[in-house]
Design a protein around this motif. Structure first.
Motif, PDB file in Angstrom:
ATOM      1  N   LYS A 211      69.100   1.429  41.835  1.00 56.26           N
ATOM      2  CA  LYS A 211      69.427   0.126  42.611  1.00 56.26           C
ATOM      3  C   LYS A 211      70.922   0.473  43.512  1.00 56.26           C
ATOM      4  CE  LYS A 211      67.183  -3.296  39.688  1.00 56.26           C
ATOM      5  NZ  LYS A 211      67.304  -4.633  39.013  1.00 56.26           N
ATOM      6  N   GLU A 212      71.882   0.973  42.797  1.00 55.57           N
ATOM      7  CA  GLU A 212      73.237   1.329  43.455  1.00 55.57           C
ATOM      8  C   GLU A 212      72.686   2.254  44.627  1.00 55.57           C
ATOM      9  OE1 GLU A 212      77.397   2.891  42.363  1.00 55.57           O
ATOM     10  OE2 GLU A 212      76.018   3.508  41.059  1.00 55.57           O
TER      11      GLU A 212
ATOM     12  N   TRP B   3      70.952   0.420  47.383  1.00 57.16           N
ATOM     13  CA  TRP B   3      72.030  -0.327  48.251  1.00 57.16           C
ATOM     14  C   TRP B   3      72.795   0.577  49.001  1.00 57.16           C
ATOM     15  CZ3 TRP B   3      77.541  -0.845  47.240  1.00 57.16           C
ATOM     16  CH2 TRP B   3      78.217  -2.055  47.789  1.00 57.16           C
TER      17      TRP B   3
ATOM     18  N   GLY C 191      84.308  -0.533  40.727  1.00 55.09           N
ATOM     19  CA  GLY C 191      83.490  -1.496  41.364  1.00 55.09           C
ATOM     20  C   GLY C 191      83.547  -2.003  42.535  1.00 55.09           C
ATOM     21  N   PHE C 192      84.771  -1.424  43.366  1.00 55.17           N
ATOM     22  CA  PHE C 192      85.036  -1.799  44.485  1.00 55.17           C
ATOM     23  C   PHE C 192      84.671  -0.722  45.380  1.00 55.17           C
ATOM     24  CE2 PHE C 192      88.001  -4.464  42.397  1.00 55.17           C
ATOM     25  CZ  PHE C 192      87.823  -5.870  42.940  1.00 55.17           C
ATOM     26  N   TYR C 193      83.947  -0.963  46.313  1.00 58.77           N
ATOM     27  CA  TYR C 193      83.328   0.036  47.374  1.00 58.77           C
ATOM     28  C   TYR C 193      83.954  -0.110  48.592  1.00 58.77           C
ATOM     29  CZ  TYR C 193      79.396   0.627  43.967  1.00 58.77           C
ATOM     30  OH  TYR C 193      78.547   0.843  42.905  1.00 58.77           O
TER      31      TYR C 193
ATOM     32  N   LYS D 121      83.590  -4.126  49.244  1.00 60.39           N
ATOM     33  CA  LYS D 121      82.783  -4.965  48.652  1.00 60.39           C
ATOM     34  C   LYS D 121      82.831  -4.747  47.157  1.00 60.39           C
ATOM     35  CE  LYS D 121      79.043  -5.753  51.975  1.00 60.39           C
ATOM     36  NZ  LYS D 121      78.624  -6.952  51.509  1.00 60.39           N
ATOM     37  N   TYR D 122      82.585  -5.767  46.318  1.00 58.53           N
ATOM     38  CA  TYR D 122      82.872  -5.464  45.014  1.00 58.53           C
ATOM     39  C   TYR D 122      81.165  -5.586  44.554  1.00 58.53           C
ATOM     40  CZ  TYR D 122      83.301  -5.998  39.941  1.00 58.53           C
ATOM     41  OH  TYR D 122      83.314  -6.010  38.628  1.00 58.53           O
ATOM     42  N   ARG D 123      80.851  -4.624  43.378  1.00 58.87           N
ATOM     43  CA  ARG D 123      79.858  -4.861  42.884  1.00 58.87           C
ATOM     44  C   ARG D 123      79.525  -3.919  41.606  1.00 58.87           C
ATOM     45  NH1 ARG D 123      74.687  -5.494  46.547  1.00 58.87           N
ATOM     46  NH2 ARG D 123      75.490  -6.946  47.904  1.00 58.87           N
ATOM     47  N   TYR D 124      78.826  -4.320  40.639  1.00 56.93           N
ATOM     48  CA  TYR D 124      78.829  -3.676  39.465  1.00 56.93           C
ATOM     49  C   TYR D 124      77.377  -3.480  39.022  1.00 56.93           C
ATOM     50  CZ  TYR D 124      79.037  -2.542  34.407  1.00 56.93           C
ATOM     51  OH  TYR D 124      78.882  -1.998  33.421  1.00 56.93           O
ATOM     52  N   TYR D 125      76.970  -1.966  39.027  1.00 52.44           N
ATOM     53  CA  TYR D 125      75.361  -1.582  38.654  1.00 52.44           C
ATOM     54  C   TYR D 125      75.452  -1.082  37.471  1.00 52.44           C
ATOM     55  CZ  TYR D 125      74.066  -2.737  43.584  1.00 52.44           C
ATOM     56  OH  TYR D 125      73.791  -3.493  44.782  1.00 52.44           O
TER      57      TYR D 125
END
Length: 50
Positions: A12-13, A16, A33-35, A3-7
Motif C-alpha cells: 500500500k505504501e 501510494w 512517518g513524515f514524507y 505528508k504524514y502517513r503510517y503504513y
C-alpha cells in the motif's frame, strides 16, 4: 510538500508513492512517518519497497 502517513503494508505504501510520482511529486526524504516531496516530471520515478 510534507505528508504524514503510517503504513504497515509495504504494498500500500509503494502504491501510494507511485501514485504521487505519477502526479509529479518525488520522494525527497522520510523520517518517522513524515514524507517530504519535491516536484518532478510526472512518472519520472517508480518506487519499489523491498
Amino acid at each position: 510538500m510534507i505528508k504524514y502517513r503510517y503504513y504497515i503494508d509495504n504494498q500500500k505504501e509503494q502504491d501510494w508513492l507511485n501514485n504521487l510520482t505519477k502526479k509529479g511529486w518525488a520522494l525527497k526524504s522520510f523520517f518517522l512517518g513524515f514524507y517530504k516531496f519535491e516536484k518532478c516530471e510526472p512518472g519520472e520515478y517508480e518506487y519499489q519497497i523491498d
